[in-house]
Design a protein around this motif. Structure first.
Motif, PDB file in Angstrom:
ATOM      1  N   GLY A 140      -0.679  36.331  35.746  1.00  0.00           N
ATOM      2  CA  GLY A 140      -1.035  34.917  35.817  1.00  0.00           C
ATOM      3  C   GLY A 140      -1.018  34.202  34.486  1.00  0.00           C
ATOM      4  O   GLY A 140      -0.589  33.049  34.391  1.00  0.00           O
ATOM      5  N   THR A 168      -4.189  31.714  39.016  1.00  0.00           N
ATOM      6  CA  THR A 168      -4.151  30.526  38.180  1.00  0.00           C
ATOM      7  C   THR A 168      -5.569  30.175  37.763  1.00  0.00           C
ATOM      8  O   THR A 168      -6.540  30.688  38.346  1.00  0.00           O
ATOM      9  CB  THR A 168      -3.550  29.349  38.961  1.00  0.00           C
ATOM     10  OG1 THR A 168      -4.455  29.009  40.036  1.00  0.00           O
ATOM     11  CG2 THR A 168      -2.181  29.700  39.538  1.00  0.00           C
ATOM     12  N   PRO A 191       0.151  36.461  40.957  1.00  0.00           N
ATOM     13  CA  PRO A 191      -0.495  35.887  39.764  1.00  0.00           C
ATOM     14  C   PRO A 191      -1.597  34.911  40.157  1.00  0.00           C
ATOM     15  O   PRO A 191      -1.452  34.150  41.119  1.00  0.00           O
ATOM     16  CB  PRO A 191       0.654  35.165  39.059  1.00  0.00           C
ATOM     17  CG  PRO A 191       1.623  34.835  40.160  1.00  0.00           C
ATOM     18  CD  PRO A 191       1.521  35.958  41.133  1.00  0.00           C
TER      19      PRO A 191
END
Length: 375
Positions: free
Chosen positions: A327, A165, A163
């Motif tokens: 994410g 950010t 994921p």
């Protein structure tokens, strides 16, 4: 209606044939009506299979063809050892489990790949008119479930997408535009990413994160689907691969470099200035010289935009197009966003194991079991 008409024509042919061959026997037994109904049902079944096959995405169809090719190879391998070549339509519990073991031991395929190939063979066999026993696929998948508990087997695959950010996106969107040549490349010169391509990739990556978009969905977006309102963007994510469409809200971001609204407006302005027709595809190709193309950017190219930007930013983790979908859920949960809201944003089903796995990742340190208990 074409299939129904064909079915009715088939019914007429059957009835005529029966009347000519044995009208006296048919009149007393009702066999003509029975055979005619069977013909109609068979024609409708065939028509249904053709409709389903035509609606299937080309990429899925190509994958299923590859799965069937492997199934054919497996039968050849099996024939060398048994001395008997089984028909490809022999899809049984025994052959399916043996195919699963062959993929694992001979091809050393990852468990997730094996599971998908089981689906491909099952679908193709049914399309060819073969009845696939439920116990055959259940037994094979039970074996795959066991494979998934083995770290060495799981390491064969690419693994889950990492994921990203908002911080990762900022690094990606502010990375140096110059690219050093790769050691294995024949062209040993530094290249500068065209500004138009940079603006497009910034917009794809931030908007993908905001709407939890899949590659196919990002590719299918058109300008009219993205509407600017005072609060941000209202995005209509179209239906792809039979999934229902969805309408999502995208608010202004806190940072200009990762704000999906500002990044979209910058790309839209540059795209129109470069000669793009208004109302066309949201994302278009840009060549190495900065020339804008007219065809819709392909799904794989939308995914590569994120991978390319991550590499340019020096992110060491394996970032793919799916990293944005994962994410937004993990980041959203850490920030207290409701799971239902996040699920609707990305169009996951309520029973999606993948989605709830992402939720668990986001909640991993929320009220941790060992936190504050006096350790």
């Amino acid at each position: 209606m074409t299939d129904v008409n064909a079915a009715l024509a088939a019914q007429d042919d059957v009835v005529d044939a029966e009347l000519v061959e044995d009208h006296e026997q048919a009149a007393g037994t009702g066999l003509v009506a029975h055979d005619a109904a069977a013909a109609v049902l068979a024609a409708l079944e065939q028509g249904a299979e053709e409709h389903i096959a035509a609606a299937r995405p080309k990429k899925t169809t190509a994958s299923y063809a590859g799965d069937w090719k492997l199934w054919t190879e497996f039968h050849g391998w099996l024939a060398e050892r048994t001395g008997t070549l089984l028909p490809l339509t022999a899809v049984t519990k025994g052959t399916m489990v043996s195919f699963t073991v062959w993929l694992d031991e001979v091809k050393e395929a990852a468990p997730n790949s094996i599971d998908r190939r089981i689906t491909g063979v099952t679908v193709t066999a049914r399309r060819l008119g073969t009845t696939v026993p439920k116990e055959a696929t259940l037994a094979a998948r039970q074996l795959v479930k066991k494979f998934r508990n083995d770290p060495k087997r799981m390491a064969r695959g690419r693994g889950k997408a990492v994921p990203i950010t908002p911080g990762d996106l900022r690094k990606m969107n502010t990375a140096d535009r110059t690219r050093a040549p790769k050691p294995e490349s024949r062209r040993q010169r530094t290249r500068t990413v065209p500004e138009l391509a940079r603006l497009r990739d910034r917009s794809i990556n931030t908007l993908r994160f905001a709407v939890a978009g899949r590659n196919e969905e990002m590719s299918a977006l058109d300008d009219p689907y993205i509407k600017l309102v005072s609060e941000g963007l209202e995005v209509h994510v179209p239906s792809v691969k039979g999934r229902p469409p969805r309408d999502v809200a995208v608010a202004y971001g806190e940072h200009p470099d990762t704000c999906p609204v500002r990044c979209w407006l910058a790309w839209q302005q540059a795209k129109l200035a470069a000669g793009a027709a208004p109302g066309g595809p949201a994302f278009l190709p840009v060549d190495q010289w900065g020339h804008l193309g007219t065809a819709r950017l392909a799904p794989d190219s939308c995914g590569r935009a994120m991978t390319r930007a991550a590499e340019q930013a020096g992110l060491e983790a394996r970032i793919t197009g799916h990293s944005g979908r994962r994410g937004v859920v993990t980041t959203g949960r850490k920030k207290g966003k409701r799971a239902e809201k996040l699920r609707a944003q990305g169009g996951w089903s309520a029973k999606s194991a993948v989605f709830w796995g992402y939720v668990d990742d986001g909640e991993k340190w929320e009220d941790a079991a060992t936190e504050g208990i006096g350790l």
